[in-house]
Design a protein around this motif. Structure first.
Motif, PDB file in Angstrom:
ATOM      1  N   LYS A 142     -19.760  33.512 -31.350  1.00 25.43           N
ATOM      2  CA  LYS A 142     -20.176  32.512 -30.368  1.00 25.43           C
ATOM      3  C   LYS A 142     -19.068  31.454 -30.295  1.00 25.43           C
ATOM      4  O   LYS A 142     -18.618  30.944 -31.321  1.00 25.43           O
ATOM      5  CB  LYS A 142     -21.496  31.862 -30.801  1.00 25.43           C
ATOM      6  N   VAL A 143     -18.597  31.166 -29.085  1.00 21.09           N
ATOM      7  CA  VAL A 143     -17.480  30.228 -28.933  1.00 21.09           C
ATOM      8  C   VAL A 143     -17.998  28.792 -29.049  1.00 21.09           C
ATOM      9  O   VAL A 143     -18.983  28.423 -28.418  1.00 21.09           O
ATOM     10  CB  VAL A 143     -16.782  30.443 -27.576  1.00 21.09           C
ATOM     11  N   GLU A 144     -17.321  28.015 -29.883  1.00 21.76           N
ATOM     12  CA  GLU A 144     -17.703  26.609 -30.037  1.00 21.76           C
ATOM     13  C   GLU A 144     -16.558  25.711 -29.570  1.00 21.76           C
ATOM     14  O   GLU A 144     -15.428  26.168 -29.412  1.00 21.76           O
ATOM     15  CB  GLU A 144     -18.022  26.328 -31.507  1.00 21.76           C
ATOM     16  N   ARG A 145     -16.876  24.427 -29.406  1.00 21.81           N
ATOM     17  CA  ARG A 145     -15.855  23.487 -28.897  1.00 21.81           C
ATOM     18  C   ARG A 145     -14.600  23.480 -29.748  1.00 21.81           C
ATOM     19  O   ARG A 145     -13.489  23.357 -29.228  1.00 21.81           O
ATOM     20  CB  ARG A 145     -16.424  22.064 -28.864  1.00 21.81           C
ATOM     21  N   LYS A 146     -14.749  23.605 -31.060  1.00 26.10           N
ATOM     22  CA  LYS A 146     -13.566  23.569 -31.940  1.00 26.10           C
ATOM     23  C   LYS A 146     -12.634  24.758 -31.645  1.00 26.10           C
ATOM     24  O   LYS A 146     -11.431  24.680 -31.864  1.00 26.10           O
ATOM     25  CB  LYS A 146     -13.967  23.534 -33.414  1.00 26.10           C
ATOM     26  N   ASP A 147     -13.191  25.857 -31.141  1.00 26.22           N
ATOM     27  CA  ASP A 147     -12.362  27.033 -30.822  1.00 26.22           C
ATOM     28  C   ASP A 147     -11.551  26.805 -29.547  1.00 26.22           C
ATOM     29  O   ASP A 147     -10.420  27.279 -29.419  1.00 26.22           O
ATOM     30  CB  ASP A 147     -13.236  28.279 -30.607  1.00 26.22           C
ATOM     31  N   THR A 148     -12.143  26.114 -28.594  1.00 23.93           N
ATOM     32  CA  THR A 148     -11.466  25.937 -27.301  1.00 23.93           C
ATOM     33  C   THR A 148     -10.553  24.709 -27.291  1.00 23.93           C
ATOM     34  O   THR A 148      -9.568  24.663 -26.563  1.00 23.93           O
ATOM     35  CB  THR A 148     -12.492  25.791 -26.148  1.00 23.93           C
ATOM     36  N   ALA A 149     -10.881  23.711 -28.136  1.00 28.21           N
ATOM     37  CA  ALA A 149     -10.203  22.404 -28.055  1.00 28.21           C
ATOM     38  C   ALA A 149      -8.691  22.510 -28.243  1.00 28.21           C
ATOM     39  O   ALA A 149      -7.928  21.817 -27.559  1.00 28.21           O
ATOM     40  CB  ALA A 149     -10.796  21.448 -29.079  1.00 28.21           C
ATOM     41  N   SER A 150      -8.244  23.368 -29.151  1.00 29.12           N
ATOM     42  CA  SER A 150      -6.812  23.392 -29.457  1.00 29.12           C
ATOM     43  C   SER A 150      -6.101  24.580 -28.809  1.00 29.12           C
ATOM     44  O   SER A 150      -4.924  24.820 -29.072  1.00 29.12           O
ATOM     45  CB  SER A 150      -6.630  23.465 -30.973  1.00 29.12           C
ATOM     46  N   TYR A 151      -6.805  25.310 -27.954  1.00 32.91           N
ATOM     47  CA  TYR A 151      -6.226  26.542 -27.402  1.00 32.91           C
ATOM     48  C   TYR A 151      -5.187  26.238 -26.316  1.00 32.91           C
ATOM     49  O   TYR A 151      -5.443  25.488 -25.380  1.00 32.91           O
ATOM     50  CB  TYR A 151      -7.339  27.428 -26.818  1.00 32.91           C
TER      51      TYR A 151
END
Ligand SMILES: Cc1cc2nc3c(=O)[nH]c(=O)nc-3n(C[C@H](O)[C@H](O)[C@H](O)COP(=O)(O)O)c2cc1C
Length: 178
Positions: A142-151
């Motif tokens: 499940k994608v969480e904000r921490k996964d997308t924030a630094s991408y």
């Protein structure tokens, strides 16, 4: 069609996509800049207090085009603050425009974008293309904000996102390549 691409980017993703789309459309491209470096604190304050920051170039640069393509991040469900003065300019200088963003998407869609754009410009956008980093990540977790924030989007992502954007733009605005 006389098209201008206007992009703002805090961490580079929307700028990379904007460069690719401008090239695809052989359109002029302006990158929005600010007199002072932006911080996370300023982002939060701008969004909470609905501030319209000073930016370069001035909104008058947008006059006289058949289509304006805005690209920038979504912050707290809304168009990023540095694009606001350009959107406000459209209220007194109506123009055909679309908004494109590669945003995080960890909390599903950004359902308030259309309302935000219409409120600021007084005009319905020709297209809203809300692309998500969450859709670029492996589907196993499940994608969480921490996964997308630094991408940071890579060259493969840019090719894929440009193709999706061009398909959606051509469908919404058939004359775009004319
Ligand atoms: C303060 C802040 C708020 C954000 N809010 C959202 C949001 O509401 N929805 C979303 O999909 N992404 C949100 N994001 C993620 C950004 O849209 C995403 O990281 C984007 O790719 C950054 O674009 P840029 O590299 O062009 O600055 C937020 C990021 C920040 C820093």
């Amino acid at each position: 069609m006389n098209i201008k691409v206007i992009s703002y980017s805090f961490t580079g993703n929307n700028e990379s996509l904007a460069c690719s789309i401008a090239q695809e459309l052989s359109a002029e491209h302006i990158k929005v800049s600010e007199p002072k470096p932006r911080t996370m604190g300023i982002i939060i304050l701008d969004m909470l207090f609905k501030r319209i920051p000073r930016v370069q170039p001035t909104p008058e640069e947008l006059n006289g085009y058949d289509l304006l393509l805005f690209l920038g991040p979504v912050w707290m469900g809304q168009v990023a603050a540095p694009l606001r003065s350009y959107l406000r300019h459209l209220k007194s200088h109506p123009a055909n425009y679309a908004f494109i963003s590669i945003s995080g998407g960890a909390d599903a869609g950004n359902g308030k974008l259309e309302g935000d754009l219409e409120k600021r410009t007084g005009i319905k956008p020709a297209a809203i293309i809300d692309l998500h980093i969450a859709d670029l990540l492996p589907v196993s977790n499940k994608v969480e904000r921490k996964d997308t924030a630094s991408y940071k989007i890579n060259n493969n992502d840019i090719t894929k996102l440009t193709s999706i954007t061009m398909t959606q733009l051509t469908s919404a605005i058939p004359r775009i390549k004319g």
